[in-house]
Structures are given as C-alpha cells and as structure tokens.
Design an enzyme around this catalytic site. Sequence first.
Site, PDB file in Angstrom:
ATOM      1  N   MET A 168     -82.370 -56.582 -30.512  1.00  0.00           N
ATOM      2  CA  MET A 168     -80.867 -56.977 -29.825  1.00  0.00           C
ATOM      3  C   MET A 168     -80.775 -58.241 -29.082  1.00  0.00           C
ATOM      4  SD  MET A 168     -81.645 -53.010 -27.947  1.00  0.00           S
ATOM      5  CE  MET A 168     -83.398 -53.309 -27.688  1.00  0.00           C
ATOM      6  N   THR A 219     -84.033 -57.730 -23.991  1.00  0.00           N
ATOM      7  CA  THR A 219     -82.525 -57.672 -23.730  1.00  0.00           C
ATOM      8  C   THR A 219     -82.231 -57.611 -22.395  1.00  0.00           C
ATOM      9  OG1 THR A 219     -80.491 -56.512 -24.181  1.00  0.00           O
ATOM     10  CG2 THR A 219     -82.546 -55.462 -24.688  1.00  0.00           C
ATOM     11  N   ASN A 220     -81.197 -58.424 -21.758  1.00  0.00           N
ATOM     12  CA  ASN A 220     -80.870 -58.018 -20.572  1.00  0.00           C
ATOM     13  C   ASN A 220     -80.088 -56.952 -20.359  1.00  0.00           C
ATOM     14  OD1 ASN A 220     -81.366 -60.471 -18.570  1.00  0.00           O
ATOM     15  ND2 ASN A 220     -81.228 -61.208 -20.545  1.00  0.00           N
ATOM     16  N   THR A 221     -78.825 -56.651 -21.282  1.00  0.00           N
ATOM     17  CA  THR A 221     -77.877 -55.811 -21.163  1.00  0.00           C
ATOM     18  C   THR A 221     -78.359 -54.099 -21.304  1.00  0.00           C
ATOM     19  OG1 THR A 221     -76.215 -56.967 -22.082  1.00  0.00           O
ATOM     20  CG2 THR A 221     -75.950 -54.826 -22.177  1.00  0.00           C
ATOM     21  N   GLN A 246     -72.537 -49.587 -27.440  1.00  0.00           N
ATOM     22  CA  GLN A 246     -72.225 -50.364 -26.455  1.00  0.00           C
ATOM     23  C   GLN A 246     -70.615 -50.285 -26.298  1.00  0.00           C
ATOM     24  OE1 GLN A 246     -74.184 -53.985 -27.060  1.00  0.00           O
ATOM     25  NE2 GLN A 246     -75.746 -53.618 -25.926  1.00  0.00           N
ATOM     26  N   CYS A 267     -78.330 -63.475 -20.771  1.00  0.00           N
ATOM     27  CA  CYS A 267     -78.352 -62.770 -22.162  1.00  0.00           C
ATOM     28  C   CYS A 267     -79.461 -63.718 -22.880  1.00  0.00           C
ATOM     29  CB  CYS A 267     -77.133 -62.719 -22.869  1.00  0.00           C
ATOM     30  SG  CYS A 267     -76.984 -62.395 -24.509  1.00  0.00           S
ATOM     31  N   THR A 268     -80.257 -62.973 -23.525  1.00  0.00           N
ATOM     32  CA  THR A 268     -81.556 -63.295 -24.073  1.00  0.00           C
ATOM     33  C   THR A 268     -80.985 -64.367 -25.295  1.00  0.00           C
ATOM     34  OG1 THR A 268     -81.871 -61.359 -25.439  1.00  0.00           O
ATOM     35  CG2 THR A 268     -83.039 -61.581 -23.358  1.00  0.00           C
ATOM     36  N   GLU A 269     -79.781 -64.340 -25.848  1.00  0.00           N
ATOM     37  CA  GLU A 269     -79.494 -65.389 -26.743  1.00  0.00           C
ATOM     38  C   GLU A 269     -79.088 -66.840 -26.208  1.00  0.00           C
ATOM     39  OE1 GLU A 269     -80.001 -61.344 -28.602  1.00  0.00           O
ATOM     40  OE2 GLU A 269     -78.497 -62.364 -27.123  1.00  0.00           O
TER      41      GLU A 269
END
Length: 233
Positions: free
Chosen positions: A10, A83-85, A52, A197-199
């Site tokens: 994710m 993932t943060n979200t 989402q 956000c991890t990206e």
Amino acid sequence: MRRLGLIGGMSWQSTAIYYRHLNTIAHQRLGGLHSADIILRSLDFADIAEKQHKDDWDGAAEMLVAAARDLERGGAEALVLCTNTMHLLADRIEAACSIPLIHIADATAGAIRQTSSKTPALLATRFTMERAFYRDRLVEKQGIATIVPDEAGRATVHRIIYEELCEGVVTASSKQAYLDEVTRLQARGADGVILGCTEITMLIGQDDFDIPVFDTTWIHAKAAMDFALGEKS
C-alpha cells in the site's frame, strides 16, 4: 530476533523500501549474514485505494484484519502496517489480534521529540491530512501540533502520491511542487516536515531542507527493528 509481520502493498513501492530498511538495520546491528525475520502479506493496492476513495473503510478494515490474522497465525510477534493512511484502522486491527501493532504515528512522535521541531508540517494523502486520526494521535502522545497545506496544496500532494509515486514515477516538477509547498508551510510557522506518506521519501528528504525532516518509512522501520531486537526505540 522476534519475527515481524508486515502488512504491505500500500503501495508496493514503499513496502520495498521497508524491506530494504529492515534488513539493512538487522545487518548493521548484528553483522555477518544476518537479516530481518519477516513475514510479508502484500495486498493488492488497487482494491484498497478503491475502498479509500469510496469511503468504504469497513471494507478496507475487513481486508487488513484478515491480513493481520494471517500473519499472526504464521508466527508474527508484532505487526507492521506499512502505510500511514491505513493506520486510520489501527484500532480495529489491534482489537482483532493478540500481538502488538507498532504504530507509525507513535514512532514518528518519538522522533520529533528528539529534535527542536514543535509545529511540523504534515505532507500526506488527503485522508491523513484531513482526518483527525493521525494528527490527534501526535497531540495526545507528545503534544505535537501539525500544520497541513491549504485545499489546493492538499490536492496537489495527494495527486502526486496516487498518480505518480505509487506507480514508481518520480519527476523534478513534482519534487519542486513539494518544495514550494513546504516553503508556504514554513511561512505559516512550520519548523519541520513529516513525510506522512510512506512513498514521499522517494521524492524529497533531509538534504532538501534546512529544517528537520521526519521520514516515516525509515522511522517506522527502525521502531520495528528495535522491537525485533529487544532494543529501546
């Protein structure tokens, strides 16, 4: 070494970064041929992203809880939700399992408190920037209040995450858009930047700023390996 159960995919772009970080830390601390003891349950992000954007958080929770239970049955001793979200659903995952979940916001709060930053900017998906679950946890855990972009800024940050970074696309123009957004947030009093956000770590990092940058992907991976190796985070 304790076994970590990763809920990933994710997106897979950032999950790959987690995998590299976790194994790098294990090797640095233990030496030799050591690597991290990991079980990975990688989900199809298209299914998650659809839920989402349709506000179907119950459907998303079912998927994540099932993944967490798979990992627990597989011998995981702690969960790492990559993932943060999706930490919006952390409470549901924790309630469904008997092993701990290493919360990304708690790890991030601890990292912030080790610096001079008091009011960091938060760059993330719309869900993380606009909903209270993440920002409130930072306040409750460490008294850290965050500053988020305005409506136009949130739209830009969110679009770049989903349309570019999650597909492995990194461009100079998008990097500049993020740098410009941070400049605007600094004018509003931001004294740090949370890559929430991890990206986002694919696009910007500490070398781009003269204020502290909190790379949640690295911070979370470090907290997970601290747990795995029995070290204090």
